[in-house]
Design a protein around this motif. Structure first.
Motif, short mmCIF file in Angstrom:
data_model
loop_
_atom_site.label_atom_id
_atom_site.label_comp_id
_atom_site.label_asym_id
_atom_site.label_seq_id
_atom_site.Cartn_x
_atom_site.Cartn_y
_atom_site.Cartn_z
N ALA A 167 -13.56 -3.90 32.82
CA ALA A 167 -12.27 -3.54 33.40
C ALA A 167 -11.43 -4.79 33.69
O ALA A 167 -10.23 -4.82 33.43
CB ALA A 167 -12.46 -2.72 34.68
N VAL A 168 -12.08 -5.82 34.22
CA VAL A 168 -11.36 -7.07 34.52
C VAL A 168 -10.87 -7.73 33.23
O VAL A 168 -9.73 -8.18 33.15
CB VAL A 168 -12.25 -8.03 35.35
N VAL A 169 -11.73 -7.78 32.21
CA VAL A 169 -11.33 -8.36 30.93
C VAL A 169 -10.19 -7.54 30.31
O VAL A 169 -9.18 -8.10 29.87
CB VAL A 169 -12.53 -8.45 29.96
N TYR A 170 -10.35 -6.23 30.30
CA TYR A 170 -9.33 -5.35 29.74
C TYR A 170 -7.99 -5.51 30.47
O TYR A 170 -6.94 -5.65 29.85
CB TYR A 170 -9.79 -3.89 29.81
N SER A 171 -8.05 -5.51 31.79
CA SER A 171 -6.83 -5.63 32.58
C SER A 171 -6.18 -7.00 32.39
O SER A 171 -4.96 -7.11 32.34
CB SER A 171 -7.15 -5.41 34.06
N THR A 172 -7.00 -8.03 32.28
CA THR A 172 -6.46 -9.38 32.03
C THR A 172 -5.72 -9.42 30.70
O THR A 172 -4.59 -9.93 30.63
CB THR A 172 -7.60 -10.42 32.05
N LEU A 173 -6.35 -8.90 29.65
CA LEU A 173 -5.72 -8.90 28.33
C LEU A 173 -4.43 -8.08 28.33
O LEU A 173 -3.40 -8.51 27.79
CB LEU A 173 -6.68 -8.36 27.27
N TYR A 231 1.09 -7.39 39.16
CA TYR A 231 1.03 -6.06 39.79
C TYR A 231 0.28 -5.07 38.90
O TYR A 231 -0.35 -4.14 39.40
CB TYR A 231 2.42 -5.51 40.07
N SER A 232 0.37 -5.25 37.59
CA SER A 232 -0.30 -4.34 36.66
C SER A 232 -1.81 -4.55 36.63
O SER A 232 -2.56 -3.63 36.28
CB SER A 232 0.25 -4.53 35.24
N PHE A 233 -2.25 -5.74 36.99
CA PHE A 233 -3.66 -6.10 36.90
C PHE A 233 -4.58 -5.14 37.66
O PHE A 233 -5.48 -4.54 37.07
CB PHE A 233 -3.86 -7.56 37.34
N PRO A 234 -4.39 -4.93 38.98
CA PRO A 234 -5.31 -4.01 39.68
C PRO A 234 -5.14 -2.55 39.23
O PRO A 234 -6.12 -1.79 39.22
CB PRO A 234 -4.96 -4.18 41.16
N ILE A 235 -3.93 -2.18 38.86
CA ILE A 235 -3.70 -0.80 38.41
C ILE A 235 -4.49 -0.53 37.13
O ILE A 235 -5.14 0.51 37.00
CB ILE A 235 -2.19 -0.56 38.20
N TYR A 273 -8.92 1.75 33.99
CA TYR A 273 -10.09 1.53 33.13
C TYR A 273 -11.36 2.11 33.75
O TYR A 273 -12.13 2.80 33.07
CB TYR A 273 -10.29 0.03 32.83
N LEU A 274 -11.58 1.81 35.02
CA LEU A 274 -12.80 2.31 35.67
C LEU A 274 -12.82 3.84 35.72
O LEU A 274 -13.89 4.45 35.53
CB LEU A 274 -12.93 1.71 37.07
N ALA A 275 -11.68 4.46 35.95
CA ALA A 275 -11.63 5.93 35.95
C ALA A 275 -11.92 6.46 34.55
O ALA A 275 -12.69 7.42 34.39
CB ALA A 275 -10.27 6.41 36.45
N GLY A 276 -11.33 5.85 33.53
CA GLY A 276 -11.59 6.27 32.15
C GLY A 276 -13.05 6.06 31.77
O GLY A 276 -13.67 6.92 31.12
N SER A 277 -13.62 4.95 32.19
CA SER A 277 -15.03 4.67 31.92
C SER A 277 -15.93 5.69 32.62
O SER A 277 -16.91 6.16 32.04
CB SER A 277 -15.38 3.25 32.38
N PHE A 332 -12.96 -0.37 24.10
CA PHE A 332 -13.67 -1.20 25.07
C PHE A 332 -14.86 -0.46 25.66
O PHE A 332 -15.91 -1.04 25.87
CB PHE A 332 -12.72 -1.61 26.20
N ILE A 333 -14.67 0.82 25.95
CA ILE A 333 -15.75 1.61 26.55
C ILE A 333 -16.93 1.73 25.60
O ILE A 333 -18.09 1.62 26.00
CB ILE A 333 -15.23 3.01 26.98
N GLN A 334 -16.67 1.92 24.31
CA GLN A 334 -17.76 2.15 23.36
C GLN A 334 -18.45 0.88 22.90
O GLN A 334 -19.60 0.91 22.49
CB GLN A 334 -17.27 2.96 22.16
N VAL A 335 -17.78 -0.25 22.97
CA VAL A 335 -18.37 -1.52 22.53
C VAL A 335 -19.16 -2.14 23.68
O VAL A 335 -18.69 -2.18 24.81
CB VAL A 335 -17.27 -2.49 22.04
N LYS A 336 -20.34 -2.61 23.37
CA LYS A 336 -21.22 -3.27 24.35
C LYS A 336 -21.38 -2.42 25.61
O LYS A 336 -21.03 -2.85 26.72
CB LYS A 336 -20.68 -4.66 24.71
N PRO A 337 -21.91 -1.21 25.49
CA PRO A 337 -22.02 -0.32 26.65
C PRO A 337 -22.94 -0.86 27.75
O PRO A 337 -22.85 -0.40 28.89
CB PRO A 337 -22.58 0.97 26.06
N GLN A 338 -23.76 -1.85 27.45
CA GLN A 338 -24.66 -2.40 28.45
C GLN A 338 -23.94 -3.33 29.44
O GLN A 338 -24.47 -3.62 30.50
CB GLN A 338 -25.85 -3.12 27.79
N ILE A 339 -22.74 -3.78 29.09
CA ILE A 339 -21.97 -4.65 29.98
C ILE A 339 -21.39 -3.80 31.11
O ILE A 339 -20.91 -2.69 30.90
CB ILE A 339 -20.85 -5.39 29.21
N SER A 340 -21.38 -4.35 32.30
CA SER A 340 -20.87 -3.65 33.48
C SER A 340 -19.42 -3.19 33.27
O SER A 340 -18.58 -3.96 32.80
CB SER A 340 -20.91 -4.59 34.68
#
Length: 181
Positions: free
Chosen positions: A127-133, A157-161, A166-170, A114-122
């Protein structure tokens, strides 16, 4: 011998007996079952996917992010399992209390991808898309096939975590320090 020592000795003996019982259950019912093979297949498939489709020039920075994700998610998973919030039934490795293909392979590799694909996306949107999936498709799927059982936990409960992970990894992957190497 102090009372505290006796209490701990009794506890550790019970723990050893439970570990022996868990190992026997794993050998009798998990090892070589279709769910065990699924875990092994996921490990091999995702590692192969990563090797083939990673951006070669970004390998170092992505692996740092993936290592963070693997360690942090494993740590949180162990806490949740210890507190009885969820349980894993068909571990690939019986010595772990968490589902290692999820913590050490699926989450880190999918996050690195996710981090490497479409790097121009916020990163926040990603993170929201990744967490949702992960929270509303991945975890229910693991539950449906019997690998994961939420006991006192809701997918929400897992969603915000997962957003935070994701944001920390990014952030780790986007550090400018990597450009100096």
């Amino acid at each position: 011998m102090t009372n505290t020592t006796l209490i701990y000795d009794t506890y550790f003996e019970k723990q050893r007996q439970l570990n022996d019982e868990k190992l026997q259950i794993w050998m009798d019912y998990t090892l070589f079952s279709w769910r065990w093979w699924l875990g092994v297949f996921l490990i091999l498939l995702l590692i192969g996917f990563w090797i083939k489709f990673r951006k070669k020039e970004s390998t170092d920075r992505l692996l740092y992010a993936g290592l963070f994700v693997a360690i942090f998610s494993s740590f949180l998973d162990m806490i949740g399992d210890f507190l009885g919030l969820w349980d894993y039934r068909y571990e690939v490795f019986p010595l772990a209390s968490n589902y290692l293909p999820w913590d050490l392979i699926l989450l880190p590799i999918s996050m690195m991808f996710f981090i490497q694909v479409k790097p121009q996306i916020s990163p926040i949107i990603k993170a929201v898309v990744y967490s949702t999936l992960s929270s509303f498709i991945g975890l229910p799927l693991l539950n449906w096939i019997g690998l994961y059982k939420p006991l006192d936990w809701k997918y929400l409960y897992s969603f915000p975590i997962l957003i935070i992970i994701y944001l920390a990894g990014s952030y780790i992957a986007s550090r400018k320090d990597f450009e100096k190497i």
